[in-house]
Scaffold this motif. Structure first.
Motif, PDB file in Angstrom:
ATOM      1  N   ASN A  52      52.696 -55.147 -75.671  1.00 24.28           N
ATOM      2  CA  ASN A  52      51.899 -54.877 -76.872  1.00 24.28           C
ATOM      3  C   ASN A  52      50.680 -55.793 -76.950  1.00 24.28           C
ATOM      4  O   ASN A  52      49.597 -55.351 -77.347  1.00 24.28           O
ATOM      5  N   HIS A  89      48.084 -54.581 -74.567  1.00 23.94           N
ATOM      6  CA  HIS A  89      47.752 -53.165 -74.827  1.00 23.94           C
ATOM      7  C   HIS A  89      47.975 -52.281 -73.609  1.00 23.94           C
ATOM      8  O   HIS A  89      47.239 -51.334 -73.379  1.00 23.94           O
ATOM      9  N   SER A 142      48.510 -48.649 -74.431  1.00 30.42           N
ATOM     10  CA  SER A 142      47.451 -47.929 -75.132  1.00 30.42           C
ATOM     11  C   SER A 142      46.800 -46.889 -74.224  1.00 30.42           C
ATOM     12  O   SER A 142      46.102 -46.007 -74.694  1.00 30.42           O
ATOM     13  N   ASN A 143      47.047 -46.979 -72.918  1.00 23.86           N
ATOM     14  CA  ASN A 143      46.508 -46.013 -71.975  1.00 23.86           C
ATOM     15  C   ASN A 143      47.376 -44.755 -72.010  1.00 23.86           C
ATOM     16  O   ASN A 143      48.566 -44.795 -71.700  1.00 23.86           O
ATOM     17  N   PRO A 144      46.808 -43.607 -72.397  1.00 23.17           N
ATOM     18  CA  PRO A 144      47.616 -42.371 -72.521  1.00 23.17           C
ATOM     19  C   PRO A 144      48.276 -41.940 -71.222  1.00 23.17           C
ATOM     20  O   PRO A 144      49.336 -41.332 -71.245  1.00 23.17           O
ATOM     21  N   ARG A 161      51.459 -44.004 -70.933  1.00 18.05           N
ATOM     22  CA  ARG A 161      52.440 -43.558 -71.932  1.00 18.05           C
ATOM     23  C   ARG A 161      53.052 -42.219 -71.537  1.00 18.05           C
ATOM     24  O   ARG A 161      54.120 -41.859 -71.990  1.00 18.05           O
TER      25      ARG A 161
END
Length: 73
Positions: free
Chosen positions: A56, A59, A62-64, A67
């Motif tokens: 977290n 990040h 935060s990369n689609p 994910r």
């Protein structure tokens, strides 16, 4: 990096990006992607929480694409 404690009480930093598995034997054993193993005083659950907090902080999720979002451009 996450801060962990060896069984002798000495703290060390470990790059969480290279962690492959975290197991309890009953000591918490962390195996890296290169095969190196580290034994930590922290529980498996505590190590997992530290890894999650580290991800977290940087990040990484935060990369689609990481994910696994299918509709990412």
């Amino acid at each position: 990096m996450i801060k962990l404690t060896r069984l002798n009480g000495k703290e060390f930093l470990l790059n969480a990006l290279y962690i492959e598995t975290v197991e309890s034997f009953p000591d918490t054993t962390i195996t890296l992607t290169n095969g190196h193993k580290y034994v930590a005083l922290e529980s498996r659950e505590d190590v997992a929480l530290k890894i999650s907090q580290f991800y977290n902080e940087i990040h990484i999720l935060s990369n689609p694409h990481i994910r696994g979002d299918q509709d990412a451009e």
